[in-house]
Design an enzyme around this catalytic site. Structure first.
Site, short mmCIF file in Angstrom:
data_model
loop_
_atom_site.label_atom_id
_atom_site.label_comp_id
_atom_site.label_asym_id
_atom_site.label_seq_id
_atom_site.Cartn_x
_atom_site.Cartn_y
_atom_site.Cartn_z
CG ASN A 117 -5.91 7.51 5.79
OD1 ASN A 117 -6.16 6.31 5.85
ND2 ASN A 117 -6.57 8.33 4.99
CD GLN A 177 7.67 12.81 10.30
OE1 GLN A 177 7.01 11.83 10.04
NE2 GLN A 177 8.43 13.39 9.37
CG HIS A 206 3.21 -37.11 19.41
ND1 HIS A 206 1.86 -37.14 19.30
CD2 HIS A 206 3.59 -35.88 18.96
CE1 HIS A 206 1.42 -36.00 18.78
NE2 HIS A 206 2.47 -35.21 18.57
CD GLU A 235 6.24 6.69 11.95
OE1 GLU A 235 5.57 7.71 12.24
OE2 GLU A 235 6.41 6.28 10.79
CG HIS A 236 9.82 8.99 12.93
ND1 HIS A 236 8.55 9.38 12.53
CD2 HIS A 236 10.32 8.26 11.91
CE1 HIS A 236 8.31 8.91 11.32
NE2 HIS A 236 9.37 8.22 10.92
CE1 TYR A 246 -3.98 2.12 0.30
CE2 TYR A 246 -2.43 3.54 1.44
CZ TYR A 246 -3.64 3.35 0.79
OH TYR A 246 -4.49 4.41 0.62
CG ASP A 290 10.44 10.88 6.66
OD1 ASP A 290 10.35 9.86 7.35
OD2 ASP A 290 9.81 11.93 6.90
CD GLU A 350 3.57 -32.32 25.53
OE1 GLU A 350 3.36 -32.69 24.35
OE2 GLU A 350 3.98 -31.18 25.83
CB SER A 366 3.87 10.58 10.63
OG SER A 366 3.82 10.03 9.35
CG HIS A 415 3.55 12.94 7.24
ND1 HIS A 415 3.63 12.58 5.92
CD2 HIS A 415 4.81 12.83 7.72
CE1 HIS A 415 4.88 12.27 5.61
NE2 HIS A 415 5.62 12.42 6.68
N1 NAD Z 1 3.84 4.83 9.78
C1 NAD Z 1 4.51 4.99 8.66
O1 NAD Z 1 5.50 4.31 8.42
C2 NAD Z 1 4.06 6.00 7.65
C3 NAD Z 1 4.82 6.20 6.48
C4 NAD Z 1 4.35 7.09 5.52
C5 NAD Z 1 3.14 7.74 5.71
N2 NAD Z 1 2.44 7.53 6.86
C6 NAD Z 1 1.14 8.11 7.07
O2 NAD Z 1 0.35 7.77 5.93
C7 NAD Z 1 -0.74 8.64 5.89
C8 NAD Z 1 -1.06 9.10 4.49
O3 NAD Z 1 -2.37 9.58 4.55
P1 NAD Z 1 -3.15 10.09 3.31
O4 NAD Z 1 -4.53 10.41 3.78
O5 NAD Z 1 -2.39 11.15 2.64
O6 NAD Z 1 -3.16 8.89 2.29
P2 NAD Z 1 -3.72 7.40 2.40
O7 NAD Z 1 -3.46 6.80 1.06
O8 NAD Z 1 -3.21 6.70 3.58
O9 NAD Z 1 -5.29 7.54 2.59
C9 NAD Z 1 -6.07 8.16 1.62
C10 NAD Z 1 -7.34 7.35 1.42
O10 NAD Z 1 -8.07 7.25 2.64
C11 NAD Z 1 -9.42 7.07 2.35
N3 NAD Z 1 -10.22 7.97 3.17
C12 NAD Z 1 -9.90 9.21 3.59
N4 NAD Z 1 -10.92 9.75 4.28
C13 NAD Z 1 -11.93 8.84 4.27
C14 NAD Z 1 -13.25 8.82 4.80
N5 NAD Z 1 -13.75 9.84 5.49
N6 NAD Z 1 -13.99 7.69 4.57
C15 NAD Z 1 -13.50 6.63 3.90
N7 NAD Z 1 -12.25 6.61 3.40
C16 NAD Z 1 -11.48 7.70 3.57
C17 NAD Z 1 -9.62 7.40 0.88
O11 NAD Z 1 -9.85 6.22 0.17
C18 NAD Z 1 -8.30 8.00 0.46
O12 NAD Z 1 -7.92 7.70 -0.87
C19 NAD Z 1 -0.42 9.80 6.83
O13 NAD Z 1 -1.15 9.61 8.02
C20 NAD Z 1 1.05 9.61 7.10
O14 NAD Z 1 1.41 10.14 8.34
C21 NAD Z 1 2.88 6.67 7.81
N1 HSO Z 2 7.52 10.31 7.85
C1 HSO Z 2 6.77 9.30 7.14
C2 HSO Z 2 6.67 8.09 8.05
O1 HSO Z 2 5.94 8.37 9.18
C3 HSO Z 2 7.38 8.90 5.82
C4 HSO Z 2 7.42 9.95 4.78
C5 HSO Z 2 7.16 9.84 3.45
N2 HSO Z 2 7.40 11.03 2.88
C6 HSO Z 2 7.80 11.85 3.80
N3 HSO Z 2 7.80 11.21 4.97
ZN ZN Z 3 7.69 12.19 6.82
#
Ligand code: NAD
Ligand code: HSO
Ligand code: ZN
Length: 428
Positions: free
Chosen positions: A210, A258, A418, A325-326, A126, A359, A413, A236, A261
């Protein structure tokens, strides 16, 4: 950012100070995800198309990478393309160097026990793309998967205005991926979990997203026969531990990196110097004023604060309790503290180590556990895409030695069959 003094807080106030934003697991989100998973599982491709059209305004499509990657190479500045290639080189090198080693040990004469690593046949990845297309996450997932030897990599990402973002296509090309499905959110995870149309079901789903995506991975993996997942990897998080040697401007910049994000991101400062906490708060406000993603960052900052610790040992205890996370160690000498950190997805040691380097291009994967999962989970490694098979080779002589003790243990056992299987080797 509000400042709290850790030593004056009650136990309840401490757990409130380290609580993740409640919006990440709001009841309507949890129920909404369950409904999406059930609809795609029962309704297949047609249900997937209907949900994707309703939520993201587009029906999933399989997009060929080559033409878009060529367009990206033409349209992006040459130094940006070179930067992505540099990132890919570092990520590939680090993950190829960190393939797990097989182990072979003769535990007793004639008894050879082996652990042999094998790649998964197929994985689903994903790549987040709701707010901005995170091409870097594709590099951070697919290059470790390639280093592991995975042959079939299925990628999903939310649709962009024109189908697929060219930077994601360029990243895909660098990972040897020739097509990507434009479907995101919980429905994208459902497609990978159950299969839909030509999207095949995947035994393991990796990648962050997300709150919708993170919840969908958690629910899908909990179903009987559901896919394995890499880890809980949602919005994040960043904790900075800083002493008086830290630059307020750099600490604020790292926190905002962060916070921008996601509205559900979370950033915390832990410091032994309350004057630094005040200076960072001023810097955060100053830098926020010119940030394009100011609205998201402001909302994320509402769940963050500064915690004043009596010393670095207390700061380490706070970090271990929160399991960020970080974790940035903005300290004159970070080395003594590194050994005290047990729970963190990744550590950035010293004033020069910007979290942003991790990142994009340091080399280890930026896909890391959130929501306290760093207490028990690791971030993505080559091993995330492999499994170990145990192999036992037993000589006839070793079998004669093992038969009696094995049978005795089996009878303890009350497992007579066995025991007889062991006895049958007694005269081998
Ligand atoms: N933990 C990690 O390693 C890491 C790494 C990179 C990014 N991230 C996180 O990834 C996330 C990216 O988020 P994003 O939103 O830009 O992209 P995303 O692709 O995670 O989510 C977007 C999708 O969420 C769905 N969505 C959003 N609101 C909705 C609703 N109300 N109902 C139903 N579906 C819904 C939609 O289908 C949309 O296309 C951020 O939270 C970022 O912090 C985490
Ligand atoms: N900080 C994110 C992980 O939590 C990863 C990312 C992608 N692009 C920028 N930052
Ligand atoms: Zn980042």
């Amino acid at each position: 950012m509000k400042t709290l003094t850790w030593s004056t807080l009650s136990a309840t106030e401490r757990s409130a100070a380290l609580a993740r934003p409640a919006a990440r697991r709001a009841p309507e989100l949890v129920e909404g995800v369950a409904a999406i998973l059930a609809d795609v599982r029962d309704g297949g491709w047609d249900a997937l198309c209907a949900i994707a059209a309703r939520i993201d305004g587009a029906v999933p499509a399989k997009v060929a990478i080559a033409p878009l990657a060529a367009e990206a190479r033409r349209s992006l500045p040459a130094d940006t393309v070179a930067a992505m290639e540099l990132a890919a080189r570092n990520i590939r090198a680090f993950h190829e160097a960190s393939r797990p080693a097989d182990v072979r040990l003769e535990t007793m004469p004639g008894l050879l026990v082996e652990k042999a690593w094998r790649p998964l046949d197929r994985v689903g990845l994903y790549v987040p793309g709701g707010a901005t297309p995170l091409f870097s996450t594709l590099l951070m997932l697919a290059l470790p998967a390639r280093a592991a030897g995975v042959e079939e990599i299925i990628v999903v990402t939310p649709p962009a205005a024109n189908g697929l973002n060219p930077a994601i296509a360029l990243a895909a090309e660098l990972c040897g991926i020739d097509s990507i499905w434009t479907v995101g959110g919980a429905q994208g995870i459902a497609a990978l979990a159950f299969g839909a149309g030509d999207i095949p079901a995947c035994p393991k789903i990796c990648g962050p997203g997300n709150a919708w995506v993170a919840e969908a991975k958690g629910q899908a993996s909990a179903l009987p026969g559901g896919p394995a997942i890499d880890m809980p990897a949602g919005p994040s998080e960043l904790m900075v531990i800083a002493d008086s040697s830290a630059s307020p401007a750099r600490v604020a910049a790292d926190l905002l990196s962060q916070a921008e994000h996601d509205v559900s991101a979370q950033v915390l400062l832990v410091t032994t110097d309350d004057a630094l906490a005040a200076a960072v708060a001023i810097e955060v406000d100053r830098q926020l004023a010119t940030l394009p993603r100011r609205a998201q960052a402001e909302q994320a900052l509402a769940s963050g604060h500064s915690l004043v610790a009596v010393d670095l040992a207390e700061a380490a205890a706070i970090a271990n309790a929160y399991a960020p996370e970080h974790l940035c160690l903005a300290l004159a000498d970070p080395e003594p503290l590194i050994g005290q950190i047990r729970n963190a997805g990744a550590i950035f040691a010293g004033h020069a180590a910007a979290e942003t380097f991790g990142d994009y291009l340091a080399g280890s994967s930026h896909v890391l556990p959130t929501d306290g999962a760093a207490r028990a989970w690791s971030g993505i490694t080559t091993q995330s895409f492999m499994k170990a098979i145990g192999i036992q080779r037993v000589s006839a002589e070793a079998a004669r030695t093992l038969a009696a003790p094995a049978a005795a243990l089996a009878r303890l056992e009350s497992l007579e069959a066995h025991a007889r299987a062991a006895d049958a080797r007694a005269a081998a």
